[in-house]
Design a protein around this motif. Structure first.
Motif: not given
Length: 262
Positions: A101-127
């Motif tokens: 989910g951290v990898i997903g957040q990085q993709l959302v923050s820097q590469h959101s143009d590549r994402l059709i959708s993002t599902t993040l489970t059992n993660t956090g902005a800070v862990i």
């Protein structure tokens, strides 16, 4: 399994399904392997082409290079993008659990143009805290993953899953114990420094959050806070589920994916 050489390392991945279907990229939790998705695949392949991979020093992927003293979320995101390039996918759906989910957040923050959708489970902005992750990193280097797995792995699963699968914890202890301790330790140090609270406001990717009532590592409150920081809808919190819903309740997680990615 297949293998990709990327920045001097070998990454183990699986690319499954019909190339005409939309791509679903899946990122596993720390200490586990791409095998966490296995019980979901037969259903997912009816609608998606699926790409999974092993993180550095996990599964059959090689360890992080000795001449590099840190791993960053962008390093892991670039590995993910290198794999999608091999698959020929300009855009893709993504699901990641925990560090996935951290990898997903990085993709959302820097590469959101590549994402059709993002599902993040059992993660956090800070862990967790930097101190806790630094302590775990040091302990792993001192005692090894096989020893540390005895205490870490039982925290992954809720009581319901352990009751239904008595060998679950022992099996994943074996998997974690076979990993590369330095790669794991560097990923711990990375998690101690990750903070996405100010990085997710302007994304364009549809975002779905999922947690479990029995998750002690990233409890429901962590997903609720992530929803506030990212502008996502309230998270789906699964009853009697711990940190790894793809293992504990794969059918429920597939249902969430189908409902939200349709």
């Amino acid at each position: 399994m297949a293998f990709l050489k990327h920045n001097g390392r070998t990454i183990c991945y699986r690319l499954l399904g019909d190339s005409a279907k939309p791509m679903l990229l899946m990122a596993h939790p720390l200490g586990m392997t791409q095998g966490v998705w296995d019980d979901m695949l037969s259903t997912l392949l009816g609608k998606f082409r699926v790409l999974t991979w092993d993180l550095p020093g996990h599964g059959a992927s090689s360890a992080w290079p000795e001449d590099s003293s840190q791993i960053t979320p962008e390093d892991l995101a670039q590995e993910a993008l290198a794999l999608t390039a091999v698959a020929g996918a300009e855009s893709f759906h993504f699901i990641g659990t925990s560090i996935g989910g951290v990898i997903g957040q990085q993709l959302v923050s820097q590469h959101s143009d590549r994402l059709i959708s993002t599902t993040l489970t059992n993660t956090g902005a800070v862990i967790g805290t930097p101190e806790a992750w630094s302590s775990r990193s040091a302990s792993v280097m001192k005692f090894g993953l096989n020893t540390m797995a005895v205490d870490i792995v039982p925290r992954w699963f809720g009581p319901a899953a352990c009751d239904q699968q008595p060998a679950l914890v022992e099996g994943w202890r074996v998997v974690m114990g076979r990993g590369d301790k330095r790669s794991y330790a560097l990923l711990c140090e990375m998690l101690g420094q990750c903070d996405f609270r100010e990085k997710l406001q302007n994304h364009r990717a549809p975002l779905v959050l999922v947690g479990g009532t029995d998750d002690v590592a990233t409890p429901p409150e962590a997903l609720q806070a992530l929803a506030q920081f990212s502008g996502a809808a309230a998270p789906v919190i699964l009853a009697r589920v711990g940190h790894v819903p793809s293992v504990e309740c794969p059918e429920k997680l597939n249902q969430i994916l189908f409902e939200n990615l349709a």
